[in-house]
Motif scaffolding. Sequence first.
Motif, short mmCIF file in Angstrom:
data_model
loop_
_atom_site.label_atom_id
_atom_site.label_comp_id
_atom_site.label_asym_id
_atom_site.label_seq_id
_atom_site.Cartn_x
_atom_site.Cartn_y
_atom_site.Cartn_z
N LYS A 161 0.84 -1.21 0.00
CA LYS A 161 0.00 0.00 0.00
C LYS A 161 0.87 1.26 0.00
O LYS A 161 0.52 2.27 -0.63
N MET A 162 1.99 1.21 0.69
CA MET A 162 2.89 2.36 0.70
C MET A 162 3.58 2.54 -0.65
O MET A 162 3.83 3.67 -1.09
N MET A 163 3.90 1.44 -1.34
CA MET A 163 4.45 1.53 -2.69
C MET A 163 3.45 2.20 -3.62
O MET A 163 3.80 3.04 -4.46
N ALA A 164 2.19 1.82 -3.48
CA ALA A 164 1.13 2.41 -4.29
C ALA A 164 1.00 3.90 -4.00
O ALA A 164 0.92 4.73 -4.91
N LYS A 165 1.01 4.24 -2.73
CA LYS A 165 0.90 5.65 -2.34
C LYS A 165 2.03 6.47 -2.92
O LYS A 165 1.83 7.58 -3.44
N ALA A 166 3.25 5.92 -2.85
CA ALA A 166 4.42 6.63 -3.38
C ALA A 166 4.32 6.82 -4.89
O ALA A 166 4.87 7.78 -5.44
N ALA A 167 3.60 5.92 -5.56
CA ALA A 167 3.45 6.00 -7.02
C ALA A 167 2.22 6.80 -7.42
O ALA A 167 1.89 6.88 -8.61
N GLY A 168 1.52 7.37 -6.45
CA GLY A 168 0.33 8.15 -6.76
C GLY A 168 -0.88 7.30 -7.06
O GLY A 168 -1.84 7.77 -7.68
N ALA A 169 -0.86 6.04 -6.63
CA ALA A 169 -1.98 5.12 -6.87
C ALA A 169 -2.70 4.83 -5.56
O ALA A 169 -2.29 5.27 -4.49
N ASP A 170 -3.79 4.07 -5.66
CA ASP A 170 -4.62 3.78 -4.49
C ASP A 170 -4.30 2.43 -3.86
O ASP A 170 -4.55 2.23 -2.67
N ASP A 171 -3.80 1.50 -4.65
CA ASP A 171 -3.52 0.17 -4.12
C ASP A 171 -2.58 -0.55 -5.08
O ASP A 171 -2.23 -0.02 -6.14
N ALA A 172 -2.19 -1.76 -4.68
CA ALA A 172 -1.31 -2.57 -5.52
C ALA A 172 -1.91 -3.95 -5.73
O ALA A 172 -2.53 -4.51 -4.83
N TRP A 173 -1.74 -4.47 -6.95
CA TRP A 173 -2.06 -5.86 -7.24
C TRP A 173 -0.76 -6.64 -7.25
O TRP A 173 0.22 -6.23 -7.88
N MET A 174 -0.75 -7.75 -6.53
CA MET A 174 0.46 -8.55 -6.41
C MET A 174 0.53 -9.60 -7.52
O MET A 174 -0.49 -10.17 -7.92
N GLU A 176 2.65 -13.03 -9.10
CA GLU A 176 3.54 -14.16 -8.84
C GLU A 176 3.56 -15.06 -10.07
O GLU A 176 2.50 -15.41 -10.61
N ASP A 177 4.76 -15.42 -10.51
CA ASP A 177 4.92 -16.26 -11.71
C ASP A 177 4.15 -15.68 -12.90
O ASP A 177 3.56 -16.41 -13.71
N GLY A 178 4.15 -14.37 -13.00
CA GLY A 178 3.55 -13.70 -14.15
C GLY A 178 2.05 -13.47 -14.06
O GLY A 178 1.47 -12.87 -14.98
N HIS A 179 1.41 -13.92 -12.98
CA HIS A 179 -0.03 -13.80 -12.88
C HIS A 179 -0.44 -13.06 -11.60
O HIS A 179 0.23 -13.16 -10.57
N VAL A 180 -1.54 -12.35 -11.70
CA VAL A 180 -2.06 -11.60 -10.55
C VAL A 180 -2.57 -12.58 -9.50
O VAL A 180 -3.31 -13.52 -9.81
N THR A 181 -2.16 -12.38 -8.25
CA THR A 181 -2.73 -13.17 -7.16
C THR A 181 -3.94 -12.42 -6.61
O THR A 181 -5.07 -12.82 -6.80
N GLU A 182 -3.69 -11.26 -5.96
CA GLU A 182 -4.77 -10.46 -5.41
C GLU A 182 -4.25 -9.08 -5.05
O GLU A 182 -3.06 -8.80 -5.19
N GLY A 183 -5.15 -8.21 -4.58
CA GLY A 183 -4.72 -6.91 -4.09
C GLY A 183 -4.13 -7.04 -2.69
O GLY A 183 -4.11 -8.13 -2.11
N THR A 184 -3.66 -5.94 -2.14
CA THR A 184 -3.03 -5.99 -0.83
C THR A 184 -4.01 -6.39 0.26
O THR A 184 -3.61 -6.99 1.27
N SER A 185 -5.29 -6.08 0.07
CA SER A 185 -6.29 -6.44 1.07
C SER A 185 -7.63 -6.72 0.40
O SER A 185 -8.68 -6.42 0.95
#
Length: 286
Positions: A161-174, A176-185
């Motif tokens: 969430k802090m990485m997203a904030k620093a990038a001017g975004a609201d959240d991050a999608w994680m 793994e192995d090239g595919h989205v797992t989920e958001g931070t929460s």
Amino acid sequence: MRTVYLNGEYLPENEAKVSIFDRGFLMADGVYEVTSVLEGKLVDFEGHAVRLERSLNELNMPHPITKEELLDVHRELVRLNDIDEGMVYLQITRGAPDDRDFVFPDPETTPCTVVLFTQNKPGLANSPAAKKGMKVISIDDQRWGRRDIKTVQLLYPSMGKMMAKAAGADDAWMVEDGHVTEGTSNNAYIVKGNTIITRQLSNDILHGITRVAVLRFAKEAQMQVEERLFTIEEAQDADEAFITSASTFVMPVVEIDGKAVGTGEPGSVAGRLREIYLEESIKAAV
């Protein structure tokens, strides 16, 4: 001042104390749930209670409070704190032994710690964010392998969430192995045509309670649901994207890594699912 619940007592928040030897504090040895409150009632309580039991079982942790007692505590905290819209946070840890040790303490001599508190969130259902949508960035998923257990070890999601904030975004999608797992929460979804696509359940993602309800409502509304892996590139090229969680319900995603999704505005599928979810959840709330 809020009234909170700690090990059988209702206390002013500034009088509630937990031992420095509590394993939740020292080892992140605990689980949690967050239940939303709308119109003074609990949303999806049964689902949260069932998932809590599963998390405790997966960690071989005792069940220190029954589902019926838990419901009573939730309702009493909502009443005492006069919550119309907000959340009830619940945390159970393996307790506070006499000293720090990696080995689990004897549950016969070290009872679990049970904590609940409320968060007042007026306007939760009519969040302005749902009308404008949210922006997300992608980050590497560096969490442990049992994300299906709702534990209190939330350091990396917090960093995300802090990485997203620093990038001017609201959240991050994680990813793994090239595919989205989920958001931070939250759980992550994309929409292509009339098909909603989201990652299938496994140990890799949290088995979201809101996810279950939203997918059920989608199928009842004759929308197609496909549970499979998807990439960030596929998400950027989708017609829509959105997330679900107990605190955001259904929230549109309008930008991923700086690229607009669809029209760059909240889409009709996410909007309709949010309407259905709120309407049906309020009717079924306890």
